[in-house]
Design a protein around this motif. Structure first.
Motif, PDB file in Angstrom:
ATOM      1  N   UNK A 159       0.753  -1.342  -0.062  1.00 26.70           N
ATOM      2  CA  UNK A 159       0.204  -0.118  -0.081  1.00 26.70           C
ATOM      3  C   UNK A 159       0.883   1.117   0.063  1.00 26.70           C
ATOM      4  N   UNK A 160       0.506   2.329  -0.864  1.00 28.04           N
ATOM      5  CA  UNK A 160       1.262   3.645  -1.018  1.00 28.04           C
ATOM      6  C   UNK A 160       0.910   4.277   0.535  1.00 28.04           C
ATOM      7  N   UNK A 161       1.940   4.503   1.292  1.00 22.59           N
ATOM      8  CA  UNK A 161       1.356   5.040   2.624  1.00 22.59           C
ATOM      9  C   UNK A 161       1.197   6.627   2.386  1.00 22.59           C
ATOM     10  N   UNK A 162       1.685   7.407   1.600  1.00 25.52           N
ATOM     11  CA  UNK A 162       1.124   8.682   1.312  1.00 25.52           C
ATOM     12  C   UNK A 162      -0.258   8.953   0.967  1.00 25.52           C
ATOM     13  N   UNK A 163      -0.454   8.117   0.185  1.00 26.32           N
ATOM     14  CA  UNK A 163      -2.488   8.032  -0.187  1.00 26.32           C
ATOM     15  C   UNK A 163      -3.000   7.919   1.030  1.00 26.32           C
ATOM     16  N   UNK A 164      -2.745   6.685   1.779  1.00 29.46           N
ATOM     17  CA  UNK A 164      -3.521   6.555   2.775  1.00 29.46           C
ATOM     18  C   UNK A 164      -3.386   7.934   4.033  1.00 29.46           C
ATOM     19  N   UNK A 165      -2.379   8.563   4.002  1.00 29.79           N
ATOM     20  CA  UNK A 165      -2.053   9.564   5.205  1.00 29.79           C
ATOM     21  C   UNK A 165      -2.859  10.503   4.541  1.00 29.79           C
ATOM     22  N   UNK A 166      -2.971  10.822   3.336  1.00 30.20           N
ATOM     23  CA  UNK A 166      -3.669  12.233   2.765  1.00 30.20           C
ATOM     24  C   UNK A 166      -5.167  11.991   2.987  1.00 30.20           C
ATOM     25  N   UNK A 167      -5.653  10.585   2.636  1.00 31.73           N
ATOM     26  CA  UNK A 167      -7.036  10.398   3.084  1.00 31.73           C
ATOM     27  C   UNK A 167      -7.362  10.614   4.296  1.00 31.73           C
ATOM     28  N   UNK A 168      -6.549   9.984   5.365  1.00 33.28           N
ATOM     29  CA  UNK A 168      -6.766  10.260   6.795  1.00 33.28           C
ATOM     30  C   UNK A 168      -7.042  11.715   7.082  1.00 33.28           C
ATOM     31  N   UNK A 169      -6.047  12.473   6.637  1.00 35.94           N
ATOM     32  CA  UNK A 169      -6.074  13.878   6.868  1.00 35.94           C
ATOM     33  C   UNK A 169      -7.351  14.542   6.416  1.00 35.94           C
ATOM     34  N   UNK A 170      -7.976  14.060   5.210  1.00 33.20           N
ATOM     35  CA  UNK A 170      -9.124  14.627   4.860  1.00 33.20           C
ATOM     36  C   UNK A 170     -10.174  14.213   6.010  1.00 33.20           C
ATOM     37  N   UNK A 171     -10.182  12.900   6.501  1.00 32.87           N
ATOM     38  CA  UNK A 171     -11.198  12.540   7.593  1.00 32.87           C
ATOM     39  C   UNK A 171     -11.179  13.465   8.704  1.00 32.87           C
ATOM     40  N   UNK A 172     -10.060  13.884   9.201  1.00 35.24           N
ATOM     41  CA  UNK A 172      -9.980  14.859  10.360  1.00 35.24           C
ATOM     42  C   UNK A 172      -9.858  16.118  10.238  1.00 35.24           C
ATOM     43  N   UNK A 173     -10.196  16.788   8.785  1.00 36.45           N
ATOM     44  CA  UNK A 173      -9.878  18.106   8.502  1.00 36.45           C
ATOM     45  C   UNK A 173     -10.734  19.060   9.437  1.00 36.45           C
ATOM     46  N   UNK A 174     -11.972  18.658   9.750  1.00 35.78           N
ATOM     47  CA  UNK A 174     -12.986  19.738  10.401  1.00 35.78           C
ATOM     48  C   UNK A 174     -12.115  19.997  11.708  1.00 35.78           C
ATOM     49  N   UNK A 175     -11.933  18.890  12.552  1.00 33.82           N
ATOM     50  CA  UNK A 175     -11.391  19.141  13.669  1.00 33.82           C
ATOM     51  C   UNK A 175      -9.828  19.771  13.830  1.00 33.82           C
ATOM     52  N   UNK A 176      -9.015  19.453  12.682  1.00 29.83           N
ATOM     53  CA  UNK A 176      -7.872  20.257  12.397  1.00 29.83           C
ATOM     54  C   UNK A 176      -8.300  21.912  12.427  1.00 29.83           C
ATOM     55  N   UNK A 177      -9.317  22.009  11.221  1.00 35.30           N
ATOM     56  CA  UNK A 177      -9.436  23.566  11.054  1.00 35.30           C
ATOM     57  C   UNK A 177     -10.062  24.137  12.294  1.00 35.30           C
ATOM     58  N   UNK A 178     -11.100  23.487  13.115  1.00 32.87           N
ATOM     59  CA  UNK A 178     -11.807  24.062  14.262  1.00 32.87           C
ATOM     60  C   UNK A 178     -10.725  24.496  15.330  1.00 32.87           C
ATOM     61  N   UNK A 179      -9.382  23.716  15.410  1.00 27.62           N
ATOM     62  CA  UNK A 179      -8.382  23.721  16.308  1.00 27.62           C
ATOM     63  C   UNK A 179      -7.585  24.777  15.815  1.00 27.62           C
ATOM     64  N   UNK A 180      -7.703  25.201  14.677  1.00 29.05           N
ATOM     65  CA  UNK A 180      -6.314  26.138  14.185  1.00 29.05           C
ATOM     66  C   UNK A 180      -5.271  25.337  14.320  1.00 29.05           C
ATOM     67  N   UNK A 181      -5.132  24.041  13.733  1.00 28.23           N
ATOM     68  CA  UNK A 181      -3.868  23.257  13.966  1.00 28.23           C
ATOM     69  C   UNK A 181      -3.198  23.254  12.548  1.00 28.23           C
ATOM     70  N   UNK A 182      -1.867  23.245  12.260  1.00 28.40           N
ATOM     71  CA  UNK A 182      -1.162  23.010  11.082  1.00 28.40           C
ATOM     72  C   UNK A 182      -0.687  21.556  11.139  1.00 28.40           C
ATOM     73  N   UNK A 183      -0.728  21.189   9.938  1.00 31.14           N
ATOM     74  CA  UNK A 183      -0.303  19.751   9.743  1.00 31.14           C
ATOM     75  C   UNK A 183       0.992  19.637   8.662  1.00 31.14           C
ATOM     76  N   UNK A 184       1.880  18.863   8.926  1.00 31.01           N
ATOM     77  CA  UNK A 184       3.169  18.785   8.190  1.00 31.01           C
ATOM     78  C   UNK A 184       3.280  17.135   8.044  1.00 31.01           C
ATOM     79  N   UNK A 185       3.563  17.016   6.417  1.00 34.30           N
ATOM     80  CA  UNK A 185       3.469  15.587   6.185  1.00 34.30           C
ATOM     81  C   UNK A 185       5.040  15.435   5.351  1.00 34.30           C
TER      82      UNK A 185
END
Length: 671
Positions: A513-539
Motif C-alpha cells: 500500500x502506498x503510505x502517502x495516499x493513505x495519510x492524505x485520505x486520513x487527513x481529509x477525514x479529520x480536516x474539520x477538527x484540524x480547522x476548528x482547532x486552528x492546527x497545522x499539519x506537516x507530512x
C-alpha cells in the motif's frame, strides 16, 4: 534394644551437674588411692593393685573432648597429693602424677576414637578400649617405675608389675561406666544359676590348700555366660570371679599362691584378671552387637510386615515346589481376598495355589524376568476394577518364585468417571459462553452498521450547513453538530473494528500500500477538527514508500493516531507525520505538541477502555478503545507500535511496518 551407659548419662547432665559429677569421680579416685597406699606399709612400698587408675580413666571418658585435658590434669594433680600423703617420695609423686594424667588421657582418647559417645557396644569398640587400657597402663607403669628409679629403686623390676596393676584396674573398673544396659536376655533364675556355677568352679580351682593349676575351670562358664546373657550381667560375673580368685589366693589357695616361678603372686593375679577381662569382654561385646543387630533387623521386619499387611494394594510371594505346586510364602489381606478362589489350605504346605484354578497355569507360562499383567477376576479392558501383575524370578540356589502385585483400580475408575463428567460440564459451559459471545458480537456489529449510515448523513449535511450559515450563533450550532457526529462516527468505527478483530475476519490479503495516499485520505477525514482547532499539519512521506498492510486496517490505524494527536494538541499547535524506509522496515511517526504521557502509563494506554487520570480530569472526550484497537490491527499486519515523549513537548507515536517489496516485484493486479 540397648540403652545409654553411665558415661553417656553423665555427659548429658545439664549445667553444673556435669562438672560436679566429674569432680566427685576424681575425689573418689583420691579415696581409693589412699586406701591402696594404706593397705601396705613402709614409705617406699608400692601398692599391689591401683584401682585409682580405673576410676581416673572413667572420669576422663565421662568428660567431653574439650574437658578431657583438664580432667586428666586434675587427676594427675590428685595422684601427686595421694603420693605425698602416703610418703612415697617426691620422685614417685611427681613422675607418677604426670604419668597418671597422661595415662587416663591416652585411655580415653584411644577408647573413644572418632566416636563422640564412649562405650563398649561392639567388637571394634571393645578392641579400642582394651588397646587404650594396655597403652595407658604401660604409660603409668613407665612413669611410676621412673619415679622409683629416681628414689633409688629398680626400674626394670618395677615397671612390669606397675603396668599390669594399672592395666588390670582399668580393665576391671572402667567398663562399669562404658557397658550399656540391655533388655533382659535370659531369665534371672538362669543368670543366678550361672553365677553360682561360676563361683563353684572358681572355688574348686582356687580352694585354700589346693595347688593344682585349675584356673581354667571358670573360663567355660564365663564364656557361656558371655554368649547367652547381657553384657552387664556377664561383666558382673567376671568382676565377682576376679574378686573370689584374689581372696582365695590371698588365703593360700590355687596354683598362684603356691607358684615357685619368678613372677610374683600379685603379678600372676593381675595377668589372670587381664586375660579373663579381655576374653570375656571381647566375646560379650561381640554378642551384644549381634543382639543389637538382630533386634534392629527384627524391628525392621515387623515394620515391613505391618506395612505389607496394611497396604491398600495386594502382594503375594509364591514358591514353586517339587512337583510343580505353588506354595504361598507371604500374602497380605487384600491379595488373600482377591485370590480367595485360587487358594486352598493344606496340612503339609499351608496355603497353596489350587491346581484346578486359572492362576497356576498362567504363572507356569511365564518366563523368568518377564512381568505379565491380567485383569482379575473381571474381564480385561478399560472397565477392569483389578489388575494383577505376575513376575517370575529364577533363583538357581532356591528355585523359582512368583511375585504377585494386585492393584485396586476402582478408585481410578471412579476418578475417571468424575473427571469425564466435569469435562463434559465445562465443555457445555464453554459452548454456551461462546454462543453468547457470538450473539453479542453480532449485535454490536449490526447496531454499529445501522448507526453508521445516519451518522454519515448527519455529518455530511452539517458540513454543507457550515458553508451556508452566516451568523456566529448558527456557526456555533453547526460546529456542535459536526463535532458530536464525528465523535459518534469514531466510536462506531472503533466498535466495528474491535468486533471484526474478535471474530477473526480478514478483509483481504495484505498487499503493498502506498503510505502517502493513505495519510492524505486520513487527513481529509479529520480536516474539520484540524480547522476548528486552528492546527497545522506537516507530512514528510515520499510517494514511493510502501508497506504490506490491509488497506482498511491501515486507514483505521492512521486515523486513530491522527485523532489522538489532534485531540491532545493545544489550539494553534502542529501535528507532524513522517514516514521513512530503512533496510528492513518502514517507520511512521505521528507527533503532537500536547502535554505528553506519564512513563508509568504508556503500556496501560493500550488496555481496552483505559483512560489516563489526567485525561479524565481535563474532560478530554474518548472511549479508551482507540489505542487498543490500533495495536490489534497492527499485530494482524505484523507491525508494532510504541509511545514516547517528544524531546521538547508532546507525544510521539511510532509504528514499524514490514517493508513491502519493490514495485517491480509486485505481482500484476496486486494494487
Amino acid at each position: 534394644m540397648s540403652h545409654s551407659n553411665i558415661a553417656d548419662r553423665v555427659r548429658a547432665l545439664p549445667g553444673w551437674r556435669h562438672p560436679a559429677a566429674l569432680a566427685l569421680t576424681l575425689l573418689f579416685s583420691v579415696v581409693v588411692g589412699l586406701a591402696s597406699i594404706t593397705w601396705v606399709s613402709g614409705p617406699a612400698t608400692l601398692s599391689w593393685w591401683w584401682p585409682a587408675a580405673g576410676v581416673g580413666a572413667a572420669a576422663a571418658l565421662m568428660s567431653s573432648s574439650a574437658q578431657r585435658p583438664y580432667v586428666s590434669a586434675g587427676y594427675g594433680a590428685m595422684m601427686v597429693a595421694v603420693s605425698v600423703i602416703g610418703e612415697r617420695g617426691m620422685g614417685i609423686a611427681v613422675l607418677g602424677g604426670l604419668s597418671a594424667a597422661i595415662e587416663v588421657y591416652v585411655v580415653a582418647t584411644i577408647a573413644t576414637g572418632r566416636s563422640a559417645a564412649p562405650g563398649i557396644r561392639n567388637l571394634k569398640a571393645a578392641g579400642r578400649f582394651m588397646l587404650g587400657a594396655v597403652v595407658g597402663g604401660s604409660v603409668g607403669g613407665l612413669g611410676v617405675a621412673a619415679g622409683v628409679a629416681v628414689e633409688g629403686g629398680s626400674f626394670l623390676s618395677t615397671v612390669g608389675g606397675i603396668a599390669a596393676s594399672h592395666t588390670s584396674a582399668i580393665l576391671v573398673i572402667t567398663p562399669l561406666v562404658l557397658i550399656t544396659r540391655e533388655k533382659r536376655v535370659t531369665p534371672w533364675r538362669i543368670s543366678l544359676g550361672l553365677t553360682l556355677l561360676t563361683l563353684a568352679t572358681t572355688a574348686v580351682a582356687f580352694f585354700p590348700g589346693w595347688r593344682d593349676p585349675l584356673g581354667f575351670l571358670p573360663v567355660p562358664v564365663l564364656m557361656y555366660a558371655a554368649f547367652t546373657q547381657s553384657m552387664r550381667v556377664t561383666y558382673a560375673q567376671l568382676v565377682l570371679t576376679i574378686a573370689v580368685v584374689s581372696g582365695l589366693t590371698a588365703l593360700g589357695g590355687g596354683a598362684f599362691a603356691n607358684s615357685a616361678g619368678s613372677i610374683r603372686v600379685v603379678s600372676l593375679l593381675q595377668l589372670y584378671a587381664i586375660t579373663l577381662a579381655v576374653t570375656v569382654l571381647f566375646v560379650a561385646a561381640a554378642q551384644a552387637h549381634q543382639r543389637a543387630l538382630i533386634d534392629q533387623r527384627e524391628g525392621t521386619r515387623r515394620l515391613l510386615n505391618e506395612g505389607f499387611a496394611r497396604a491398600r494394594s495386594g502382594f503375594a510371594i509364591l514358591s514353586e515346589e517339587a512337583g510343580g505346586a505353588l506354595v504361598v510364602l507371604e500374602i497380605n489381606p487384600m491379595a488373600t481376598t482377591v485370590l480367595a478362589s485360587e487358594l486352598t489350605a493344606t496340612a503339609k504346605s499351608g496355603l497353596v495355589v489350587r491346581p484346578d484354578g486359572t492362576l497356576r497355569p498362567f504363572a507356569r507360562t511365564l518366563v523368568p524376568g518377564r512381568s505379565d499383567t491380567t485383569a482379575w477376576p473381571v474381564d480385561e479392558g478399560d472397565d477392569a476394577l483389578l489388575r494383577v501383575t505376575i513376575e517370575a524370578l529364577d533363583r538357581s540356589d532356591y528355585g523359582t518364585f512368583y511375585l504377585l502385585y494386585v492393584e485396586d483400580l476402582s478408585a481410578l475408575r471412579e476418578a475417571e468417571a468424575v473427571m469425564a463428567a466435569r469435562l463434559e460440564k465445562q465443555r457445555q459451559i464453554v459452548d454456551a459462553l461462546r454462543a453468547m459471545n457470538q450473539q453479542k458480537d453480532d449485535f454490536v456489529a449490526s447496531v454499529s452498521h445501522e448507526l453508521r449510515t445516519p451518522l454519515t448523513s448527519i455529518s455530511g449535511y452539517a458540513e454543507e450547513l457550515a458553508d451556508l450559515v452566516r451568523t456566529p450563533v448558527e456557526r456555533d450550532y453547526v460546529a456542535v453538530i459536526l463535532r458530536n457526529s464525528e465523535r459518534l462516527l469514531e466510536l462506531v468505527s472503533n466498535v466495528l473494528a474491535a468486533a471484526r478483530r474478535q471474530r477473526g475476519d480478514a478483509e483481504a490479503p495484505a498487499v503493498p500500500v502506498v503510505l502517502a495516499e493513505v495519510i492524505e485520505q486520513c487527513l481529509l477525514d479529520v480536516r474539520y477538527s484540524v480547522v476548528s482547532r486552528e492546527l497545522t499539519t506537516e507530512v514528510d512521506c515520499a510517494s514511493s514508500v510502501r508497506v504490506m498492510a490491509y488497506a482498511s486496517d491501515l486507514g483505521r490505524v492512521i486515523t486513530n493516531l491522527l485523532t489522538n494527536a489532534v485531540k491532545f494538541s493545544p489550539r494553534g499547535g502542529a501535528v507532524t507525520i513522517t514516514a521513512r524506509a530503512t533496510e528492513d522496515a518502514v517507520i511512521v511517526t505521528v507527533q503532537d505538541e500536547g502535554p505528553g504521557i506519564d512513563p508509568a502509563e504508556r503500556e496501560r494506554l493500550f488496555e481496552p477502555f483505559y483512560r489516563a487520570p489526567r485525561t479524565i480530569h481535563d474532560g478530554v472526550a474518548g472511549t479508551g478503545l482507540g489505542l487498543a484497537i490500533t495495536r490489534d490491527l497492527l499485530a494482524g499486519m505484523k507491525a508494532t507500535i510504541s509511545l514516547d515523549n517528544a524531546p521538547a513537548r508532546g507525544t510521539i507515536a511510532e509504528v514499524r511496518f514490514p517493508l513491502a517489496p519493490a514495485p517491480a516485484e509486485v505481482p500484476v493486479g496486486a494494487r
